[in-house]
Write a protein that holds these residues in place. Structure first.
Motif, PDB file in Angstrom:
ATOM      1  N   ALA A  86       0.861  -1.186   0.000  1.00  0.00           N
ATOM      2  CA  ALA A  86       0.000   0.000   0.000  1.00  0.00           C
ATOM      3  C   ALA A  86       0.896   1.235   0.000  1.00  0.00           C
ATOM      4  O   ALA A  86       1.236   1.781   1.034  1.00  0.00           O
ATOM      5  N   LEU A  87       1.278   1.657  -1.165  1.00  0.00           N
ATOM      6  CA  LEU A  87       2.245   2.745  -1.293  1.00  0.00           C
ATOM      7  C   LEU A  87       1.602   4.112  -1.466  1.00  0.00           C
ATOM      8  O   LEU A  87       2.289   5.125  -1.435  1.00  0.00           O
ATOM      9  N   ALA A  88       0.307   4.170  -1.660  1.00  0.00           N
ATOM     10  CA  ALA A  88      -0.371   5.443  -1.895  1.00  0.00           C
ATOM     11  C   ALA A  88      -0.478   6.235  -0.596  1.00  0.00           C
ATOM     12  O   ALA A  88      -0.840   5.698   0.446  1.00  0.00           O
ATOM     13  N   ALA A  89      -0.138   7.484  -0.657  1.00  0.00           N
ATOM     14  CA  ALA A  89      -0.253   8.362   0.506  1.00  0.00           C
ATOM     15  C   ALA A  89      -1.705   8.758   0.712  1.00  0.00           C
ATOM     16  O   ALA A  89      -2.470   8.863  -0.249  1.00  0.00           O
ATOM     17  N   PRO A  90      -2.109   8.991   1.951  1.00  0.00           N
ATOM     18  CA  PRO A  90      -3.491   9.439   2.196  1.00  0.00           C
ATOM     19  C   PRO A  90      -3.720  10.806   1.563  1.00  0.00           C
ATOM     20  O   PRO A  90      -2.844  11.663   1.574  1.00  0.00           O
ATOM     21  N   SER A  91      -4.901  10.966   0.994  1.00  0.00           N
ATOM     22  CA  SER A  91      -5.182  12.225   0.293  1.00  0.00           C
ATOM     23  C   SER A  91      -6.150  13.121   1.045  1.00  0.00           C
ATOM     24  O   SER A  91      -6.335  14.272   0.669  1.00  0.00           O
ATOM     25  N   THR A  92      -6.765  12.606   2.083  1.00  0.00           N
ATOM     26  CA  THR A  92      -7.694  13.403   2.879  1.00  0.00           C
ATOM     27  C   THR A  92      -7.336  13.270   4.350  1.00  0.00           C
ATOM     28  O   THR A  92      -6.672  12.297   4.748  1.00  0.00           O
ATOM     29  N   PRO A  93      -7.777  14.220   5.173  1.00  0.00           N
ATOM     30  CA  PRO A  93      -7.526  14.083   6.617  1.00  0.00           C
ATOM     31  C   PRO A  93      -8.131  12.799   7.196  1.00  0.00           C
ATOM     32  O   PRO A  93      -7.543  12.184   8.087  1.00  0.00           O
ATOM     33  N   GLY A  94      -9.275  12.384   6.681  1.00  0.00           N
ATOM     34  CA  GLY A  94      -9.907  11.157   7.159  1.00  0.00           C
ATOM     35  C   GLY A  94      -9.066   9.929   6.861  1.00  0.00           C
ATOM     36  O   GLY A  94      -8.938   9.036   7.702  1.00  0.00           O
ATOM     37  N   GLU A  95      -8.495   9.884   5.659  1.00  0.00           N
ATOM     38  CA  GLU A  95      -7.615   8.767   5.306  1.00  0.00           C
ATOM     39  C   GLU A  95      -6.351   8.781   6.173  1.00  0.00           C
ATOM     40  O   GLU A  95      -5.856   7.739   6.578  1.00  0.00           O
ATOM     41  N   TYR A  96      -5.832   9.963   6.433  1.00  0.00           N
ATOM     42  CA  TYR A  96      -4.641  10.094   7.272  1.00  0.00           C
ATOM     43  C   TYR A  96      -4.929   9.599   8.686  1.00  0.00           C
ATOM     44  O   TYR A  96      -4.146   8.858   9.268  1.00  0.00           O
ATOM     45  N   MET A  97      -6.078   9.987   9.230  1.00  0.00           N
ATOM     46  CA  MET A  97      -6.457   9.543  10.574  1.00  0.00           C
ATOM     47  C   MET A  97      -6.670   8.029  10.613  1.00  0.00           C
ATOM     48  O   MET A  97      -6.287   7.367  11.570  1.00  0.00           O
ATOM     49  N   ALA A  98      -7.273   7.485   9.547  1.00  0.00           N
ATOM     50  CA  ALA A  98      -7.475   6.037   9.488  1.00  0.00           C
ATOM     51  C   ALA A  98      -6.127   5.314   9.459  1.00  0.00           C
ATOM     52  O   ALA A  98      -5.963   4.266  10.093  1.00  0.00           O
ATOM     53  N   LEU A  99      -5.166   5.873   8.735  1.00  0.00           N
ATOM     54  CA  LEU A  99      -3.831   5.285   8.676  1.00  0.00           C
ATOM     55  C   LEU A  99      -3.161   5.330  10.051  1.00  0.00           C
ATOM     56  O   LEU A  99      -2.559   4.342  10.493  1.00  0.00           O
ATOM     57  N   LEU A 100      -3.297   6.446  10.745  1.00  0.00           N
ATOM     58  CA  LEU A 100      -2.731   6.551  12.095  1.00  0.00           C
ATOM     59  C   LEU A 100      -3.421   5.590  13.062  1.00  0.00           C
ATOM     60  O   LEU A 100      -2.764   4.960  13.893  1.00  0.00           O
ATOM     61  N   ASP A 101      -4.740   5.474  12.945  1.00  0.00           N
ATOM     62  CA  ASP A 101      -5.474   4.532  13.799  1.00  0.00           C
ATOM     63  C   ASP A 101      -4.990   3.106  13.573  1.00  0.00           C
ATOM     64  O   ASP A 101      -4.823   2.338  14.527  1.00  0.00           O
ATOM     65  N   GLU A 102      -4.770   2.745  12.318  1.00  0.00           N
ATOM     66  CA  GLU A 102      -4.293   1.404  12.002  1.00  0.00           C
ATOM     67  C   GLU A 102      -2.877   1.191  12.554  1.00  0.00           C
ATOM     68  O   GLU A 102      -2.564   0.128  13.072  1.00  0.00           O
ATOM     69  N   ALA A 103      -2.037   2.200  12.452  1.00  0.00           N
ATOM     70  CA  ALA A 103      -0.682   2.098  12.987  1.00  0.00           C
ATOM     71  C   ALA A 103      -0.727   1.900  14.504  1.00  0.00           C
ATOM     72  O   ALA A 103       0.029   1.083  15.056  1.00  0.00           O
TER      73      ALA A 103
END
Length: 53
Positions: free
Chosen positions: A10-27
């Motif tokens: 999954a190399l695509a960077a998050p493009s929205t704040p929601g995607e970024y937060m979801a990525l942080l939550d998963e981490a």
């Protein structure tokens, strides 16, 4: 070791704040699972050590 379901492709960077937060939550979820595994291994090693003393 337990599979943490991490997608290394999954190399695509998050493009929205929601995607970024979801990525942080998963981490954070993955870090918590890893911490639990380390705690279990530590407890197991402590039991082995106590049994050998």
């Amino acid at each position: 070791m337990k599979d943490l379901n991490f997608n290394i492709f999954a190399l695509a960077a998050p493009s929205t704040p929601g995607e970024y937060m979801a990525l942080l939550d998963e981490a954070l979820r993955m870090a918590n699972e890893l911490n639990e595994q380390i705690d279990c291994q530590t407890a197991f090693l402590e039991v082995l050590h106590e049994a050998s003393v």
